[in-house]
Design a protein around this motif. Structure first.
Motif, PDB file in Angstrom:
ATOM      1  N   GLN A  32      68.802  70.558  21.113  1.00  0.00           N
ATOM      2  CA  GLN A  32      68.440  69.954  22.415  1.00  0.00           C
ATOM      3  C   GLN A  32      67.928  71.024  23.375  1.00  0.00           C
ATOM      4  O   GLN A  32      66.958  70.814  24.113  1.00  0.00           O
ATOM      5  CB  GLN A  32      69.649  69.235  23.038  1.00  0.00           C
ATOM      6  CG  GLN A  32      70.257  68.148  22.165  1.00  0.00           C
ATOM      7  CD  GLN A  32      69.275  67.046  21.828  1.00  0.00           C
ATOM      8  OE1 GLN A  32      68.612  66.524  22.711  1.00  0.00           O
ATOM      9  NE2 GLN A  32      69.168  66.709  20.552  1.00  0.00           N
ATOM     10  N   ASP A  92      67.661  62.385  23.363  1.00  0.00           N
ATOM     11  CA  ASP A  92      67.786  62.565  21.914  1.00  0.00           C
ATOM     12  C   ASP A  92      67.292  61.319  21.185  1.00  0.00           C
ATOM     13  O   ASP A  92      67.530  60.194  21.616  1.00  0.00           O
ATOM     14  CB  ASP A  92      69.253  62.819  21.552  1.00  0.00           C
ATOM     15  CG  ASP A  92      69.386  63.175  20.087  1.00  0.00           C
ATOM     16  OD1 ASP A  92      68.845  64.212  19.691  1.00  0.00           O
ATOM     17  OD2 ASP A  92      69.990  62.395  19.335  1.00  0.00           O
ATOM     18  N   THR A 104      70.461  64.373  27.127  1.00  0.00           N
ATOM     19  CA  THR A 104      71.353  65.450  26.689  1.00  0.00           C
ATOM     20  C   THR A 104      71.301  66.696  27.568  1.00  0.00           C
ATOM     21  O   THR A 104      72.317  67.373  27.734  1.00  0.00           O
ATOM     22  CB  THR A 104      70.998  65.875  25.257  1.00  0.00           C
ATOM     23  OG1 THR A 104      69.609  66.238  25.214  1.00  0.00           O
ATOM     24  CG2 THR A 104      71.274  64.759  24.264  1.00  0.00           C
TER      25      THR A 104
END
Lengths: 126, 126
Positions: A32, A92, A104
């Motif tokens: 991420q 995500d 995220t």
């Protein structure tokens, strides 16, 4: 005769705010952060090539800090938007671990360290 | 009448191999992955814009897998070099947690998933 090495106050960096309330494995969180970094790097390269170059030449510093909710992400995004700081919020795809579309993290900058510290200086390391 | 959504075998992705033998906090590892992703994304954009576009359009997938030594990083780098796969090995500036110059991770691609799976298919998630 010696030279004092110091970190200049106006060094450039990127800050990534990562949600700590999600049950992400460390590899998931790393992916991420990588999403945020790529999006922020490409957007600043397009919008402000000089700022991109400063960041690259100063070692493309990246710091990952923790926030504790989706709401935090959006609050920091609103502050960054208001101050004209380049930013990207990451969702995500949700193939693993998280519900599809979960927000995220938030990438901020790259920008002057002092400008980012004013916003995120109170946050702890992720 | 319905449409079958599937992940194509030749989807594009980036794989990041992260050393699991270092004592990196999860934020530190995330920053290293972000370094690798930015370097790999920028270099493929320059060298092979069509490959860059395919990766961006297919969701700029990133996977972080684990390796257990510096030697592993360099072995995978050698394989990638031999196969013409874009890659970048990352050294940490070493301001925190690690010795200066520690090799932390290796970014591979973006490239066809099948090509990367041939190299890294046996590795576990970081």
């Amino acid at each position: 005769m010696f030279r004092i090495m110091s970190i200049r106050e106006d060094d450039s960096k990127m800050v990534i705010l990562m949600r700590n309330d999600l049950k992400m494995g460390k590899g998931k969180a790393a992916a991420q952060a990588a999403h945020a970094a790529v999006v922020c790097a490409l957007s600043i390269k397009k919008k402000d090539p000089a700022a991109f170059d400063r960041w690259m030449l100063s070692g493309q510093t990246k710091i990952v800090l923790r926030v504790d909710s989706e709401r935090d992400l959006f609050e920091f995004k609103a502050i960054a938007d208001a101050q004209g700081i380049n930013n990207a919020i990451i969702r995500d795809a949700g193939r693993t671990q998280l519900e599809p579309g979960t927000y995220t993290c938030l990438g901020l900058g790259p920008d002057e360290s002092s400008a980012l510290d004013k916003i995120t200086g109170e946050l702890k390391m992720f």
